[in-house]
Design a protein around this motif. Structure first.
Motif, mmCIF file in Angstrom:
data_model
loop_
_atom_site.group_PDB
_atom_site.id
_atom_site.type_symbol
_atom_site.label_atom_id
_atom_site.label_comp_id
_atom_site.label_asym_id
_atom_site.label_seq_id
_atom_site.Cartn_x
_atom_site.Cartn_y
_atom_site.Cartn_z
ATOM 1 N N ARG A 71 0.851 -1.198 0.000
ATOM 2 C CA ARG A 71 0.000 0.000 0.000
ATOM 3 C C ARG A 71 0.881 1.240 0.000
ATOM 4 O O ARG A 71 1.933 1.244 0.640
ATOM 5 C CB ARG A 71 -0.881 -0.028 1.254
ATOM 6 N N ILE A 72 0.431 2.257 -0.750
ATOM 7 C CA ILE A 72 1.105 3.559 -0.731
ATOM 8 C C ILE A 72 0.025 4.607 -0.556
ATOM 9 O O ILE A 72 -0.979 4.587 -1.263
ATOM 10 C CB ILE A 72 1.851 3.838 -2.058
ATOM 11 N N SER A 73 0.218 5.518 0.394
ATOM 12 C CA SER A 73 -0.781 6.579 0.530
ATOM 13 C C SER A 73 -0.107 7.942 0.507
ATOM 14 O O SER A 73 1.012 8.119 1.002
ATOM 15 C CB SER A 73 -1.621 6.390 1.792
ATOM 16 N N VAL A 74 -0.806 8.883 -0.115
ATOM 17 C CA VAL A 74 -0.347 10.268 -0.198
ATOM 18 C C VAL A 74 -1.503 11.143 0.254
ATOM 19 O O VAL A 74 -2.623 11.003 -0.237
ATOM 20 C CB VAL A 74 0.046 10.640 -1.646
ATOM 21 N N SER A 75 -1.238 12.009 1.235
ATOM 22 C CA SER A 75 -2.300 12.862 1.772
ATOM 23 C C SER A 75 -1.707 14.170 2.278
ATOM 24 O O SER A 75 -0.542 14.218 2.673
ATOM 25 C CB SER A 75 -3.007 12.119 2.911
ATOM 26 N N SER A 76 -2.525 15.220 2.272
ATOM 27 C CA SER A 76 -2.059 16.519 2.793
ATOM 28 C C SER A 76 -2.054 16.528 4.318
ATOM 29 O O SER A 76 -1.512 17.431 4.934
ATOM 30 C CB SER A 76 -2.974 17.632 2.289
ATOM 31 N N ILE A 77 -2.680 15.513 4.933
ATOM 32 C CA ILE A 77 -2.717 15.415 6.403
ATOM 33 C C ILE A 77 -2.239 14.017 6.820
ATOM 34 O O ILE A 77 -1.737 13.260 5.995
ATOM 35 C CB ILE A 77 -4.132 15.714 6.956
ATOM 36 N N VAL A 121 -4.032 10.035 -2.863
ATOM 37 C CA VAL A 121 -4.289 8.671 -3.347
ATOM 38 C C VAL A 121 -4.010 7.689 -2.226
ATOM 39 O O VAL A 121 -3.234 7.965 -1.311
ATOM 40 C CB VAL A 121 -3.413 8.286 -4.581
ATOM 41 N N ASP A 122 -4.679 6.553 -2.276
ATOM 42 C CA ASP A 122 -4.436 5.459 -1.333
ATOM 43 C C ASP A 122 -4.422 4.197 -2.180
ATOM 44 O O ASP A 122 -5.470 3.680 -2.545
ATOM 45 C CB ASP A 122 -5.549 5.438 -0.279
ATOM 46 N N LEU A 123 -3.222 3.728 -2.540
ATOM 47 C CA LEU A 123 -3.074 2.699 -3.569
ATOM 48 C C LEU A 123 -2.839 1.326 -2.957
ATOM 49 O O LEU A 123 -1.946 1.152 -2.124
ATOM 50 C CB LEU A 123 -1.889 3.052 -4.483
ATOM 51 N N GLU A 522 0.876 19.351 -5.429
ATOM 52 C CA GLU A 522 1.052 18.708 -4.126
ATOM 53 C C GLU A 522 0.535 19.664 -3.055
ATOM 54 O O GLU A 522 0.761 20.863 -3.141
ATOM 55 C CB GLU A 522 2.530 18.386 -3.896
ATOM 56 N N TYR A 523 -0.165 19.104 -2.058
ATOM 57 C CA TYR A 523 -0.820 19.944 -1.049
ATOM 58 C C TYR A 523 -0.233 19.649 0.321
ATOM 59 O O TYR A 523 -0.238 18.510 0.779
ATOM 60 C CB TYR A 523 -2.332 19.664 -1.088
ATOM 61 N N ASP A 524 0.278 20.699 0.947
ATOM 62 C CA ASP A 524 0.831 20.611 2.303
ATOM 63 C C ASP A 524 -0.115 21.426 3.193
ATOM 64 O O ASP A 524 0.015 22.647 3.290
ATOM 65 C CB ASP A 524 2.253 21.189 2.271
#
Ligand code: ZN
Length: 567
Positions: A71-77, A121-123, A522-524
């Motif tokens: 699993r790979i996840s990308v999130s601003s939080i 994304v949450d892959l 990209e969101y920070d």
């Protein structure tokens, strides 16, 4: 037969988990920690360990055992950029707040972001995509998501249940010879007729250390009556680090009889919010100090308690002195002891009659309503019975309802409660812009609590008691370019950045288009920053580009920014 197979599968994985040397360090710098497993955080237990990265980002991160990315996840939080890696022993290791992924992993993530037209994304990743050998480089450490400074968040989870396990139970090279420190003791009267010293209020006692133990300052014998609970303020520390960390276990004995035992080897994410019942929540809200209770409330279903006599509460009766001991340990077995005496004395205070509006029971659903307000608290949301209080404050400027004072924000809610507030003098053209806000009763500051207009009412779900009312948000988000000057000249060579902010409802959607095509920003969230990194593979250069950026809030107020620039 299936049960037997399952049993052997479990047994096998437990043996594998216990193996020494199975995991290597995820970093090649000394393992210093700034956070421990199950440390007490806001509304949750910390699910891993925080590994210090020398105050910087960009430290190479290595996979701790053979496995594959699942699993790979990308999130601003949350964990920001995070990798989940499955291992043959039935565990998954998690690496959070990463700055960047290894080249081939980063390419895979970006392709998926462009396919889904989404930064977040949450892959789910198939085993064949990224098989890994112990020690392979996988990422660079960072400060992404809701991280408060550069570090690596590292977890070991049971793959099947997804429960986080205590990583300090495995043989990582972490130095720890320091036992937990005790700062303060609290005694809490738990019924209307119980008291500590001479009244029915919670009382804090300063703690001193001598003769190898902690004691109440001046070593008094404290007189108590009725049902009493104890709570302690404590932190643990690792060698060569000043960061406050959490303890591993806590035990209460009274006259050498065990009353309470709590130990943190694993927990489930579903039960993490019970931390609000594990601590004295009122003191945390008022003073930002965490006192850990040595008893449990009836609605607290946390699984980490391993022994309870009378739920850990002490019932003082007769004229007798009792010896109370609280033992604290960290995961490496460093132990501290707090000892003190209480004497049970007969009641001598006169009870004051409490006033309240309705009695709520912890074991069931509770409802309350007036002509312009409704509250619905689901079963399992309260930790204990509650003498519920409610009132309204007059309609103030800028509000489109009365201010509804829903009990007190010092009483925790385990699950969301639903509220409905009737609007007052809300113009029809603002109905779609109306929302509920939570108001700080001391400062008057307010925050969005969501909600939508329906037939004169706004309904929303709330996670805390407190003061709530209706406002409107008609102001669109603000977009401030950081890399494009007014004459459309770029000031950065490899990226375009913007500061974005919203005054109330909060940012819901960010959409960037370059030359009419969706472009990744990209969101920070913690820095209100969005960044597009120029991408030769997706956009041609040496020409004029059209940029169009729209940012909308949760009340559908939209800001658009457009520019033409040469790149
Ligand atoms: Zn962490």
């Amino acid at each position: 037969m299936r049960k037997i197979l399952l049993f052997f599968a479990l047994l096998g994985s437990i043996f594998a988990i216990g193996q020494n040397g199975y995991y290597a360090s995820p970093v090649k710098i000394p393992l210093l920690l700034s956070g421990s497993f199950a440390e007490l955080r806001s509304n949750h237990f910390h699910s891993g360990i925080d590994i210090k990265t020398q105050g910087v980002t960009g430290i190479p991160i290595y996979v701790v055992a053979d496995g594959f990315i699942s699993r790979i996840s990308v999130s601003s939080i949350g964990f920001g950029n995070a990798l989940y890696i499955d291992h043959a022993n039935g565990t998954t290791t998690v690496y959070g707040h990463l700055e960047s992924f290894r080249g081939d992993i980063a390419k895979y993530v970006k392709e998926n972001q462009y396919r889904q037209k989404s930064f977040k994304v949450d892959l789910k990743v198939l085993p064949k995509e990224f098989p890994l050998k112990k020690g392979d480089g996988i990422a660079k450490s960072g400060n992404s998501g809701s991280s408060g400074g550069p570090h690596l968040h590292f977890e070991i989870r049971d793959t099947k249940s997804e429960e986080p396990l205590n990583p300090l139970k495995y043989d990582f090279d972490i130095k720890d010879g320091i036992p937990p420190k005790v700062f303060s003791l609290m005694m809490i009267p738990l019924s209307n007729d119980s008291y500590v010293i001479d009244d029915n209020r919670k009382r804090r006692f300063p703690i001193v250390f001598y003769d190898g133990k902690y004691h109440i300052k001046n070593n008094p014998t404290v007189s108590v009556y009725g049902e009493i609970g104890f709570a302690i303020e404590t932190n643990d520390y690792f060698d060569n680090s000043l960061n406050k960390c959490g303890i591993y276990s806590l035990q209460l004995t009274i006259d050498d009889e065990l009353y309470f035992s709590h130990q943190l080897d694993r927990f489930s994410f579903d039960e993490s919010r019970y931390i609000n019942s594990l601590i004295d929540y009122e003191t945390f809200i008022n003073l930002k100090r965490r006192f850990q209770k040595t008893w449990i409330e009836p609605g607290n279903k946390l699984s980490t308690y391993n022994y309870l006599k009378e739920n850990g509460t002490f019932k003082a009766r007769g004229n007798k002195i009792h010896q109370v001991k609280i033992q604290l340990k960290d995961t490496y077995g460093n132990t501290s002891m707090l000892e003190f005496k209480v004497v049970s004395k007969p009641a001598k205070i006169t009870q004051t009659q409490k006033t309240f509006d309705k009695e709520f029971r912890y074991e069931r659903e509770n409802k309350f309503e007036t002509k312009d307000f409704q509250l619905n608290i689901p079963q399992g949301a309260l930790y204990d019975n509650l003498d519920f209080e409610y009132k309204t404050l007059p309609h103030a400027l800028g509000y489109f309802s009365e201010i509804h004072v829903i009990h007190k924000n010092t009483v925790p809610l385990h699950k969301s409660a639903n509220i409905k507030i009737q609007t007052k003098s809300l113009p029809q053209n603002l109905e779609s812009k109306a929302l509920i806000v939570n108001i700080d009763d001391k400062t008057g500051k307010f925050w969005a609590a969501g909600g939508n207009f329906e037939k004169g009412w706004i309904n929303s779900s709330i996670r805390t008691f407190g003061n709530y009312a209706v406002r409107v948000d008609t102001i669109p988000p603000n977009i401030k370019p950081l890399s494009i000057q007014t004459n459309n000249k770029l000031t950065e060579s490899n990226q375009i950045r913007f500061k974005i902010s919203d005054d109330l409802a909060g940012i819901e959607k960010i959409k960037g288009f370059l030359d009419g095509k969706w472009a990744l920003f990209e969101y920070d969230a913690k820095n209100n920053l969005i960044t597009h990194k120029f991408d030769k593979e997706r956009f041609d250069f040496n020409k004029n580009h059209q940029l169009r950026l729209t940012v909308s809030d949760y009340k559908n107020n939209v800001t658009t920014y457009e520019a033409t620039f040469w790149k």
